[in-house]
Write an enzyme that holds these catalytic residues in place. Structure first.
Site, PDB file in Angstrom:
ATOM      1  N   ASN A  74      -8.155  17.161  15.600  1.00 32.21           N
ATOM      2  CA  ASN A  74      -7.023  18.094  15.762  1.00 32.21           C
ATOM      3  C   ASN A  74      -5.819  17.696  14.912  1.00 32.21           C
ATOM      4  O   ASN A  74      -4.681  17.723  15.362  1.00 32.21           O
ATOM      5  CB  ASN A  74      -6.624  18.201  17.234  1.00 32.21           C
ATOM      6  CG  ASN A  74      -6.114  16.894  17.810  1.00 32.21           C
ATOM      7  OD1 ASN A  74      -6.530  15.810  17.395  1.00 32.21           O
ATOM      8  ND2 ASN A  74      -5.207  16.979  18.779  1.00 32.21           N
ATOM      9  N   ALA A 100       4.771   4.341   7.173  1.00 29.18           N
ATOM     10  CA  ALA A 100       5.352   5.009   6.015  1.00 29.18           C
ATOM     11  C   ALA A 100       6.411   6.052   6.359  1.00 29.18           C
ATOM     12  O   ALA A 100       6.497   6.556   7.483  1.00 29.18           O
ATOM     13  CB  ALA A 100       4.247   5.650   5.184  1.00 29.18           C
ATOM     14  N   ASP A 113      -9.065  14.988  11.724  1.00 29.37           N
ATOM     15  CA  ASP A 113      -8.133  14.486  12.742  1.00 29.37           C
ATOM     16  C   ASP A 113      -7.064  13.549  12.197  1.00 29.37           C
ATOM     17  O   ASP A 113      -6.327  12.947  12.971  1.00 29.37           O
ATOM     18  CB  ASP A 113      -8.887  13.799  13.892  1.00 29.37           C
ATOM     19  CG  ASP A 113      -9.571  12.508  13.478  1.00 29.37           C
ATOM     20  OD1 ASP A 113      -9.705  12.259  12.268  1.00 29.37           O
ATOM     21  OD2 ASP A 113      -9.975  11.745  14.375  1.00 29.37           O
ATOM     22  N   ARG A 168       3.648  10.543  12.623  1.00 26.33           N
ATOM     23  CA  ARG A 168       4.193   9.580  11.674  1.00 26.33           C
ATOM     24  C   ARG A 168       4.467  10.216  10.304  1.00 26.33           C
ATOM     25  O   ARG A 168       4.322  11.406  10.103  1.00 26.33           O
ATOM     26  CB  ARG A 168       3.228   8.409  11.515  1.00 26.33           C
ATOM     27  CG  ARG A 168       1.817   8.766  11.060  1.00 26.33           C
ATOM     28  CD  ARG A 168       0.995   7.479  10.933  1.00 26.33           C
ATOM     29  NE  ARG A 168      -0.369   7.699  10.494  1.00 26.33           N
ATOM     30  CZ  ARG A 168      -1.419   7.791  11.293  1.00 26.33           C
ATOM     31  NH1 ARG A 168      -1.261   7.692  12.602  1.00 26.33           N
ATOM     32  NH2 ARG A 168      -2.638   7.973  10.808  1.00 26.33           N
ATOM     33  N   ASP A 169       4.888   9.366   9.366  1.00 19.95           N
ATOM     34  CA  ASP A 169       5.026   9.694   7.946  1.00 19.95           C
ATOM     35  C   ASP A 169       6.070  10.772   7.659  1.00 19.95           C
ATOM     36  O   ASP A 169       5.778  11.787   7.008  1.00 19.95           O
ATOM     37  CB  ASP A 169       3.678  10.125   7.352  1.00 19.95           C
ATOM     38  CG  ASP A 169       2.596   9.084   7.493  1.00 19.95           C
ATOM     39  OD1 ASP A 169       2.935   7.923   7.796  1.00 19.95           O
ATOM     40  OD2 ASP A 169       1.403   9.413   7.300  1.00 19.95           O
ATOM     41  N   TRP A 186       0.844  -1.193   0.000  1.00 23.70           N
ATOM     42  CA  TRP A 186       0.000   0.000   0.000  1.00 23.70           C
ATOM     43  C   TRP A 186       0.879   1.241   0.000  1.00 23.70           C
ATOM     44  O   TRP A 186       1.511   1.498  -1.042  1.00 23.70           O
ATOM     45  CB  TRP A 186      -1.066  -0.045   1.100  1.00 23.70           C
ATOM     46  CG  TRP A 186      -0.673  -0.174   2.531  1.00 23.70           C
ATOM     47  CD1 TRP A 186      -0.695   0.812   3.481  1.00 23.70           C
ATOM     48  CD2 TRP A 186      -0.257  -1.363   3.236  1.00 23.70           C
ATOM     49  NE1 TRP A 186      -0.310   0.315   4.710  1.00 23.70           N
ATOM     50  CE2 TRP A 186      -0.048  -1.005   4.594  1.00 23.70           C
ATOM     51  CE3 TRP A 186      -0.034  -2.698   2.863  1.00 23.70           C
ATOM     52  CZ2 TRP A 186       0.373  -1.908   5.564  1.00 23.70           C
ATOM     53  CZ3 TRP A 186       0.384  -3.599   3.825  1.00 23.70           C
ATOM     54  CH2 TRP A 186       0.583  -3.213   5.147  1.00 23.70           C
ATOM     55  N   ASP A 187       0.974   2.034   1.056  1.00 20.84           N
ATOM     56  CA  ASP A 187       1.729   3.293   1.006  1.00 20.84           C
ATOM     57  C   ASP A 187       3.081   3.091   0.321  1.00 20.84           C
ATOM     58  O   ASP A 187       3.906   2.299   0.774  1.00 20.84           O
ATOM     59  CB  ASP A 187       1.973   3.826   2.417  1.00 20.84           C
ATOM     60  CG  ASP A 187       0.684   4.188   3.142  1.00 20.84           C
ATOM     61  OD1 ASP A 187      -0.390   4.068   2.536  1.00 20.84           O
ATOM     62  OD2 ASP A 187       0.753   4.581   4.317  1.00 20.84           O
ATOM     63  N   LEU A 193      -4.335  13.802   8.949  1.00 18.83           N
ATOM     64  CA  LEU A 193      -3.778  14.375   7.723  1.00 18.83           C
ATOM     65  C   LEU A 193      -2.508  13.605   7.391  1.00 18.83           C
ATOM     66  O   LEU A 193      -1.453  13.867   7.932  1.00 18.83           O
ATOM     67  CB  LEU A 193      -3.478  15.863   7.929  1.00 18.83           C
ATOM     68  CG  LEU A 193      -4.626  16.697   8.516  1.00 18.83           C
ATOM     69  CD1 LEU A 193      -4.167  18.137   8.742  1.00 18.83           C
ATOM     70  CD2 LEU A 193      -5.846  16.659   7.605  1.00 18.83           C
ATOM     71  N   GLU A 194      -2.602  12.670   6.468  1.00 20.49           N
ATOM     72  CA  GLU A 194      -1.554  11.661   6.307  1.00 20.49           C
ATOM     73  C   GLU A 194      -0.561  11.974   5.188  1.00 20.49           C
ATOM     74  O   GLU A 194      -0.844  12.675   4.238  1.00 20.49           O
ATOM     75  CB  GLU A 194      -2.215  10.306   6.055  1.00 20.49           C
ATOM     76  CG  GLU A 194      -3.140   9.898   7.196  1.00 20.49           C
ATOM     77  CD  GLU A 194      -3.479   8.430   7.184  1.00 20.49           C
ATOM     78  OE1 GLU A 194      -2.868   7.685   7.959  1.00 20.49           O
ATOM     79  OE2 GLU A 194      -4.343   8.042   6.380  1.00 20.49           O
TER      80      GLU A 194
END
Length: 439
Positions: A273, A148, A303, A229-230, A77-78, A305-306
């Protein structure tokens, strides 16, 4: 990242609070910037309420049966490419290299985040990919699994991997503690293979501080998700300064927040948030950093935002992120999609692209068909195939279906790429490209 089971996540917070361990970061120096949050852009309910869908921002419907897997053994996936510091995809002795989160196919798709690890793939033509397997040797990575990140190669040929270390090694119950980690290696190529060798020690280089970014301890059971993360590496072409942007949540406890909107307080909205964080790289060994206030906050709006990323085109900085439709607060209707913002400066002054922020959304007839879009510097957008042809079921309802149903409707492969036109504060989809095209 795709939605977690909310009840499982909520119940895990207490376990996480108890299980949090102190990881040695003595090799990493973090200083907090004196700048205040006045530079942080606030993505508002008013912005999102301007959202409209059209052929310019709606992805073509995916037919999974027409697509080809790059590996028959695993779901992926990612996904992200090995890049030069300037953001262009790297070519190493003729090889293109990509990384992806992966699990064996005997793992139920909805459970894949509980055992994810980073695999890599290489190709000479950018079309047919060979699996190199896990990028890290067993037991070397931090956390109980990896989420990720990004990867770059220096002029000297050294590869730096940035990733999310999630949970704790040896934990008996899955937890969702997240830290940003890094390691570096040398890359070896032959006429038929790509391998990585001479790995450095893995180290955590950033954890939430509680002032700008919410810690696990500040998170309550009422909040449906927690994010830190990310990590994505970015070099500013205007200054040559280097940064890492990442997904987070705005600091502070739930009871400390208030929400104001066009219609007054919105029920439960203050538990939303999401934010996009940034840290400045101080030295080329990635051992000294300066923590800055968030680039963007979506308090009372969203809440999660990846996988943020930044690119520069003309006089604009473009900040892109991905989010799910059910991560918006009640009363906001927005598709699963890629969202973006533009500014004349790296920090501050951002405006939502196309008025609302929506750049690419899944079609209403196939609302979960793709996810984790990533914009290449030439406007090509990659993603992976998520759940297709689900007959109107929500993501939670899909997770309640029999295993056979979930497997049948899950892609776990590269999606057809899209070509994006980006001009000023406007974008539009130009056309669909072939599956897995990065250029």
């Amino acid at each position: 990242m795709v939605n977690w089971n909310k009840e499982k996540l909520k119940s895990s917070f207490l376990v996480t609070l108890i299980a949090v361990a102190i990881i040695c970061t003595s090799l990493v120096s973090i200083r907090v910037s004196a700048q205040e949050n006045s530079d942080t852009f606030n993505w508002t309910r008013e912005d999102v309420s301007k959202l409209t869908t059209s052929i310019n921002n709606t992805a073509p419907t995916i037919n999974k049966e027409e697509l080809v897997e790059i590996t028959s053994d695993s779901y992926i996936w990612d996904t992200w490419p090995l890049q030069y510091k300037n953001g262009l995809p790297a070519v190493v002795n003729g090889y293109k290299i990509i990384f992806a989160l992966s699990v064996p196919k005997d793992v139920l798709p909805g459970k894949r985040h509980d055992s994810a690890e980073i695999h890599y793939f290489y190709s000479k033509d950018g079309k047919s990919w060979v699996s190199g397997g896990p990028i890290f040797k067993d037991g070397e990575a931090l956390g109980s699994r990896q989420w990720a990140g990004s990867a770059l190669i220096n002029k000297d040929g050294k590869v730096h991997i940035f990733y999310t270390a999630t949970g704790q090694k040896g934990e008996e119950t899955i937890t969702y503690e997240q830290r940003l980690a890094t390691a570096n290696a040398e890359i070896l190529t032959t006429n038929s293979s790509v391998t990585f060798t001479n790995w450095s020690d893995h180290k955590v280089f950033l954890e939430p501080d509680g002032k700008y970014y919410q810690t696990v301890e500040q998170t309550s059971r009422e909040e449906s998700s927690y994010s830190f993360r990310d990590p994505y590496f970015f070099q500013d072409p205007k200054t040559a300064e280097e940064y890492i942007v990442f997904e987070a949540n705005s600091a502070g406890a739930l009871e400390e927040r208030t929400c104001q909107s066009v219609s007054g307080n919105v029920e439960n909205a203050k538990s939303y948030n999401g934010s996009i964080g940034i840290v400045k790289v101080v030295n080329d060994r990635f051992t000294e950093f300066e923590l800055l206030s968030p680039l963007l906050e979506a308090n009372c709006v969203n809440d999660e935002l990846e996988r943020p990323s930044i690119m520069v085109k003309g006089n604009h900085y473009y900040l892109f992120l991905k989010t799910h439709s059910d991560k918006f607060t009640p009363g906001l209707e927005a598709p699963e999609g890629l969202y973006g913002f533009a500014s004349s400066t790296l920090v501050g002054g951002y405006k939502p692209l196309n008025g609302s922020g929506l750049v690419i959304g899944n079609p209403k007839s196939n609302p979960y068909q793709a996810y984790s879009w990533m914009v290449m510097s030439n406007g090509t957008v990659i993603s992976f195939v998520n759940y297709v042809d689900v007959d109107g079921k929500t993501i939670e309802e899909i997770g309640q279906q029999a295993p056979d149903y979930q497997v049948e409707h899950f892609g776990g492969m590269l999606a057809p790429s899209l070509k994006l036109s980006i001009t000023g504060e406007k974008t539009k989809i130009i056309h669909e490209k072939k599956q897995g095209v990065f250029k």
